[in-house]
Write an enzyme that holds these catalytic residues in place. Structure first.
Site, PDB file in Angstrom:
ATOM      1  N   ASP A  13       0.841  -1.286   0.096  1.00 53.10           N
ATOM      2  CA  ASP A  13      -0.057  -0.017   0.107  1.00 53.10           C
ATOM      3  C   ASP A  13       0.837   1.272   0.175  1.00 53.10           C
ATOM      4  O   ASP A  13       0.224   2.384   0.526  1.00 53.10           O
ATOM      5  CB  ASP A  13      -1.001   0.049   1.367  1.00 53.10           C
ATOM      6  N   LYS A  16       2.214   2.237  -5.092  1.00 52.63           N
ATOM      7  CA  LYS A  16       2.692   1.678  -6.087  1.00 52.63           C
ATOM      8  C   LYS A  16       2.018   2.187  -7.698  1.00 52.63           C
ATOM      9  O   LYS A  16       2.493   2.391  -8.490  1.00 52.63           O
ATOM     10  CB  LYS A  16       3.150   0.242  -6.165  1.00 52.63           C
ATOM     11  N   GLY A  40      -4.238  -4.308  -4.304  1.00 48.84           N
ATOM     12  CA  GLY A  40      -5.366  -3.241  -4.993  1.00 48.84           C
ATOM     13  C   GLY A  40      -4.356  -1.977  -5.251  1.00 48.84           C
ATOM     14  O   GLY A  40      -3.932  -1.473  -4.433  1.00 48.84           O
ATOM     15  N   HIS A  41      -4.397  -1.973  -6.434  1.00 49.03           N
ATOM     16  CA  HIS A  41      -3.556  -0.476  -6.984  1.00 49.03           C
ATOM     17  C   HIS A  41      -4.431   0.556  -7.447  1.00 49.03           C
ATOM     18  O   HIS A  41      -5.174   0.404  -8.244  1.00 49.03           O
ATOM     19  CB  HIS A  41      -2.545  -1.193  -8.226  1.00 49.03           C
ATOM     20  N   GLN A 223       2.030  -6.253  -3.145  1.00 49.74           N
ATOM     21  CA  GLN A 223       2.421  -5.937  -1.649  1.00 49.74           C
ATOM     22  C   GLN A 223       3.735  -5.230  -1.320  1.00 49.74           C
ATOM     23  O   GLN A 223       3.844  -4.506  -2.240  1.00 49.74           O
ATOM     24  CB  GLN A 223       2.579  -7.476  -1.177  1.00 49.74           C
TER      25      GLN A 223
END
Ligand code: IMP
Length: 426
Positions: A13, A16, A40-41, A223
């Site tokens: 988080d 990225k 989750g990006h 991650q």
């Protein structure tokens, strides 16, 4: 510059998605190399917010090709939902998205095992429940089901049967859960496979050809380094290798071709799920970081734990990844704070150390040693040069660079695409 790996240098988080999005239109290829829909990006552009879980962030740059490589574990149902979502936002995946035929597939039984195991643990990992651990477990046990297996009905049925028999023995005997049936697992997957088959191919070969043509490739980690199965805060980790070494095994690109490793770090720390976090704040400053930074999981919506920047952990992440450029994100979250702290050493049983502990028990005895910096007032969020930044912020940045011996090349001053400063030519 032809190959760059982008890794999260904390517990995930780090922002990225935004950095990969920024660099995507300068890359011919963007490659996801590990993890699955646990990631989750978040991308923000043209007034839209889009969260990607499996498809590389490069999908919104039409000249960029995207690869979901062999190291990723793919949930076909989630991937199809995501394809629909990116199409609805104007992207065309056809001819631009390539899925490795050797990537492993996540079935409903993996998710069931993930949830059942978690529910029985006293010290819960706090997984995303997306079936990641069981999928990698069965991959390593050489029982995994790969994308290519979805395309052959007989192979699929045989492998699903083997896996479901195994999963049921755990579910019934160990976790006291109802058994699953083979047929529902097979039939759902066949429908998904038909829609995904045009995208499935030998992605390592595609990337090797791209390397031969000297095309620019960006490998996008999910991650973060401290969640790495080998180098993270085991067992409170994910089940893959988010570190730069994982980029090679997860894509087929050899280490000799990687030139840059960019570490992404927030100007503070967060962690979602359980496990050690030496600089975690339990007071109103922690609360302030959470609310100002919007620190809620992009995949699960869980509130993230928040704390000061931990340079001991970040130095460790730089070392195990070979980070030679840093992107510092969310610096704006610290605006208007009177004081800003960074952890410069750990005190363990009265002794100061710069070494990141390998034993989970040592973390219980860590007292962070802090250096305090004067905060800065809000500033123009789109400054042109580093010299235009508040002086106190420049001092803070210079300290981090000197401590880590790595330059900050990107500074993210807000969530939008334009709120990004490039401090060096990339
Ligand atoms: P899993 O990857 O779902 O097995 O979860 C293992 C640990 O990694 C948990 O603490 C999760 O919260 C954490 N985790 C997994 N994916 C992410 C991510 O994308 N960002 C931050 N933490 C993650």
């Amino acid at each position: 510059m032809s190959v760059r790996v982008i890794i999260g240098a904390q517990w995930g988080d780090e922002g990225k998605g935004k950095i990969v999005d920024l660099l995507s239109n300068r890359s011919s290829w963007v490659v996801r190399y590990q993890g699955g829909a646990n990631a989750g990006h978040t991308l923000k552009f043209d007034g839209k917010t889009i969260v990607l879980h499996l498809i590389p962030s490069g999908i919104f740059h039409e000249n960029t090709k995207c690869v979901i490589a062999n190291g990723v574990v793919i949930d076909p149902e989630k991937l199809l939902q995501e394809l629909e979502n990116v199409r609805a936002h104007g992207a065309t995946p056809e001819g631009r998205l390539f899925i490795s035929s050797t990537a492993h597939v996540i079935f409903p039984f993996h998710k069931q095992l993930d949830l059942a195991k978690e529910s029985q643990l006293t010290d819960k990992i706090g997984t995303t429940g997306r079936g990641i651990g069981p999928a990698y477990m069965l991959k390593i046990a050489r029982m995994g089901i790969r994308m290519m297996d979805l395309l052959d009905e007989n192979v699929l049925r045989e492998k699903v049967t083997q896996n479901v028999v195994y999963a049921n023995s755990l579910l019934e005997n160990l976790y006291d859960e109802k058994p699953l049936d083979v047929e529902s697992n097979v039939s759902a997957m066949q429908a998904y496979a038909a829609q995904l088959s045009p995208f499935i191919c030998n992605t390592a070969a595609l990337l090797h050809d791209a390397l031969d043509r000297n095309e620019t490739i960006m490998l996008e980690g999910a991650q973060g380094a401290l969640l790495d199965i080998d180098h993270g805060t085991y067992p409170f980790v994910t089940s893959s290798s988010p570190t730069s070494g994982g980029a090679c095994t997860g894509s087929g690109i050899p280490p000799t071709r990687i030139e840059k490793v960019m570490g992404i770090t927030k100007a503070y720390c967060t962690r979602v799920g359980n496990g050690p976090f030496p600089t975690e704040l339990f007071d109103e400053t922690g609360e302030e970081l959470r609310s100002r930074g919007g620190e809620f999981g992009a995949t699960t919506g869980r509130p993230r734990r928040c704390g000061w920047l931990d340079l001991v952990a970040l130095r460790y992440a730089c070392r195990i990844n070979g980070v030679n450029e840093l992107a510092l994100t969310k610096i704006d979250v610290l605006n208007d704070m009177e004081e800003i702290k960074v952890c410069t050493a750990y005190k363990v049983n009265g002794e100061e150390t710069l070494e990141f502990p390998l034993s989970i028990n040592t973390f219980d005895h860590i007292e962070p040693v802090y250096r305090t910096f004067k905060g800065w007032k809000s500033y123009d969020s789109n400054p042109e040069n580093r010299a235009d930044l508040p002086e106190t912020m420049q001092t803070y940045l210079a300290f981090i660079e000197e401590y880590l011996n790595v330059s900050v090349v990107i500074l993210s001053t807000g969530p939008g695409r334009t709120e990004t400063m490039e401090l060096q030519e990339l």
